[in-house]
Design a protein around this motif. Structure first.
Motif, short mmCIF file in Angstrom:
data_model
loop_
_atom_site.label_atom_id
_atom_site.label_comp_id
_atom_site.label_asym_id
_atom_site.label_seq_id
_atom_site.Cartn_x
_atom_site.Cartn_y
_atom_site.Cartn_z
N PHE A 249 23.20 89.19 -55.86
CA PHE A 249 22.29 90.07 -56.49
C PHE A 249 21.69 90.89 -55.28
CE2 PHE A 249 22.38 86.35 -59.22
CZ PHE A 249 23.12 86.82 -60.16
N TYR A 250 22.08 91.09 -54.14
CA TYR A 250 21.67 91.80 -53.01
C TYR A 250 22.65 92.93 -52.73
CZ TYR A 250 17.64 89.35 -51.07
OH TYR A 250 16.31 88.66 -50.72
N ASN A 251 22.14 94.08 -52.64
CA ASN A 251 22.72 95.04 -52.21
C ASN A 251 22.52 95.35 -50.76
OD1 ASN A 251 20.35 96.68 -51.82
ND2 ASN A 251 20.38 97.66 -54.00
N ALA A 440 29.26 89.36 -59.23
CA ALA A 440 27.88 90.32 -58.99
C ALA A 440 27.97 90.86 -57.81
CB ALA A 440 26.71 89.46 -59.31
N GLU A 441 27.10 92.00 -57.31
CA GLU A 441 26.86 92.18 -56.09
C GLU A 441 26.13 91.20 -55.26
OE1 GLU A 441 24.58 95.91 -56.26
OE2 GLU A 441 22.74 94.85 -56.78
N HIS A 442 26.54 91.15 -54.23
CA HIS A 442 26.04 90.25 -53.11
C HIS A 442 26.20 90.52 -51.74
CE1 HIS A 442 30.29 88.81 -53.60
NE2 HIS A 442 30.29 88.34 -52.54
#
Length: 477
Positions: A249-251, A440-442
């Protein structure tokens, strides 16, 4: 009476109390003054001996390099450079050192010579200081991540995949090198090998860390990695240690925030806790640079360089902006760069990265949104389909120190990128599958630990910041 470290002894108030300390003899002057060091500090403690009270053979065995135990009264020192000294009442020699053959004598030795004596070089002031700073940095790395909710993840050292796609890996096999089993086409039959497939020493724990970040949220690796690159430069090792955090969940913006905060935190830790060693290393660097031409000398002293990173906000610049700056710079126009920048898409070299940091922005720099063609397959493709969400952190004197990215979380896009680069799906089926189940974004990044130690200590060659360097044609110790 219990043993005490020299570091602690030097900060003890002298009251003629009896103390006992072990260490190695640095020098023994006039059969009276022993400079003793136990590795706990860069500083020696002076031990004053009345040789008339000791056996002549014992005195003769106290030579440079000998390991001894000293007992005596801790008193205020009358000499310059030390606050306390020991008036010796008893000496025990653990092991003597032949003064004719002991190679680490109290004189200046070249770093090249000391690499040949890697088992003994830690007894010099330079290498003991470097290794104490290295130990402090390692502690700081774990402390930072543990305090920020990360879980320490042990990535496998033996792997069947090449995370970087460079192919420069060390093979792991139990097959007979002289008579390996062969397929009908004459190729080695790795199905008969220990793991039933071709395996290698890892170049990165990133791919496996991504898997665990997608269940634990935030993880980090800190372990050995290996690269079979036939390079003898001052920046490359065949065996080195990598720090690799991975965060679900980190962009990319969050990734850059973390990298900046992490680097500042660990460098501030050594500034706060390694002052004696850093001051010694700074003076060593200043002395070394006196012999260099003015144009080749560093613009900043070591402590100033560390504070430069800790105290400045990192400038964030796109690759495209950086190329425009470099293309229009004086060194580029006058062809002073070894690698002249002509067009967008060029892979930046250390000279370009240092120009941006040291000359143009005068602060640490984070470059991001690089051309997809010069970056790894796992980096997230931007909407322009030309660039990826990659980022590099650039430092003074060294250039790139951190490389990272937002990872490609879309199944179809990653599958296509692997196909375009001829990366077999069967090798990384599990990595692709992560994009099918709860994707998920990572993001994450990698930091070569020895590069960090090199920056923090000012050492010019990466072989001098790891205890026993592994390089082409060199695995002596």
């Amino acid at each position: 009476m219990s043993l005490i470290s020299i570091k602690k002894l030097l900060s003890t108030k002298p009251q003629s109390q009896e103390v006992m300390v072990n260490g190695w003899v640095k020098t023994f002057r006039s059969n009276r003054f022993i400079a003793l060091n136990d590795g706990s500090t860069i500083k020696n403690i002076q031990c004053v001996v009345d040789f008339e009270n000791f056996d002549e053979n014992l005195i003769k065995s106290i030579t440079t390099g000998a390991a001894i135990r000293v007992t005596g009264a801790l008193v205020e020192s009358m000499g310059r450079g030390q606050s306390v000294e020991i008036q010796v009442s008893d000496i025990f020699v653990h092991g003597s050192a032949d003064p004719e053959t002991y190679p680490i004598q109290p004189k200046k030795h070249s770093l090249e010579f000391l690499r040949e004596k890697a088992h003994l070089r830690v007894r010099t002031n330079t290498f003991s200081a470097v290794m104490r700073v290295r130990a402090a940095l390692a502690f700081a790395v774990h402390s930072y991540f543990q305090q920020n909710g990360f879980y320490y993840f042990h990535a496998p050292i033996i792997t069947g995949s090449d995370a970087e796609g460079a192919g420069e890996m060390f093979r792991v096999t139990t097959l007979d090198a002289k008579n390996p089993p062969l397929n009908d086409d004459g190729a080695v039959n790795y199905k008969e090998d220990f793991f039933g497939k071709e395996t290698n020493l890892t170049v990165s724990g990133q791919l496996e860390a991504e898997a665990y970040a997608m269940g634990l949220g935030k993880v980090y690796t800190f372990g050995p990695t290996f690269r079979a690159e036939n390079s003898n430069t001052s920046r490359h090792l065949a065996e080195f240690w990598m720090i690799e955090p991975e965060m679900a969940f980190y962009n990319l913006d969050m990734n850059m925030d973390l990298a900046e905060d992490f680097i500042k935190w660990v460098l501030k830790y050594v500034l706060d806790n390694c002052q004696d060693d850093l001051r010694f290393l700074e003076q060593r660097l200043l002395d070394e640079e006196k012999s260099k031409p003015q144009t080749e000398r560093s613009e900043m002293a070591l402590l100033e360089k560390l504070r430069f990173v800790v105290d400045n906000n990192f400038k964030r610049v796109t690759y495209t902006e950086a190329i425009d700056i470099l293309r229009n710079s004086k060194p580029n126009k006058k062809k002073k760069f070894e690698y002249v920048i002509d067009e967008w898409g060029a892979d930046l070299q250390s000279e370009h990265e240092r120009f941006l940091v040291e000359k143009h922005f005068k602060c640490p720099v984070i470059l991001f949104d690089y051309p997809a063609k010069i970056k790894a397959f796992y980096m997230r493709l931007n909407e322009d389909e030309k660039t990826v969400r990659a980022m590099d952190v650039l430092f003074p004197g060294i250039g790139e120190i951190v490389g990272g990215s937002q990872r490609e979380e879309r199944f179809d896009v990653l599958k296509q990128k692997m196909a375009d680069l001829d990366i077999p799906e069967e090798e990384l089926w599990w990595y692709l599958e992560l994009r099918k189940f709860g994707t998920a974004e990572h993001s994450g990044f990698g930091l070569g630990f020895e590069r960090l130690v090199q920056f923090a200590t000012g050492m010019g060659n990466i072989r001098d910041v790891i205890p026993f360097p592994r390089t082409p044609q060199n695995a002596e110790f």
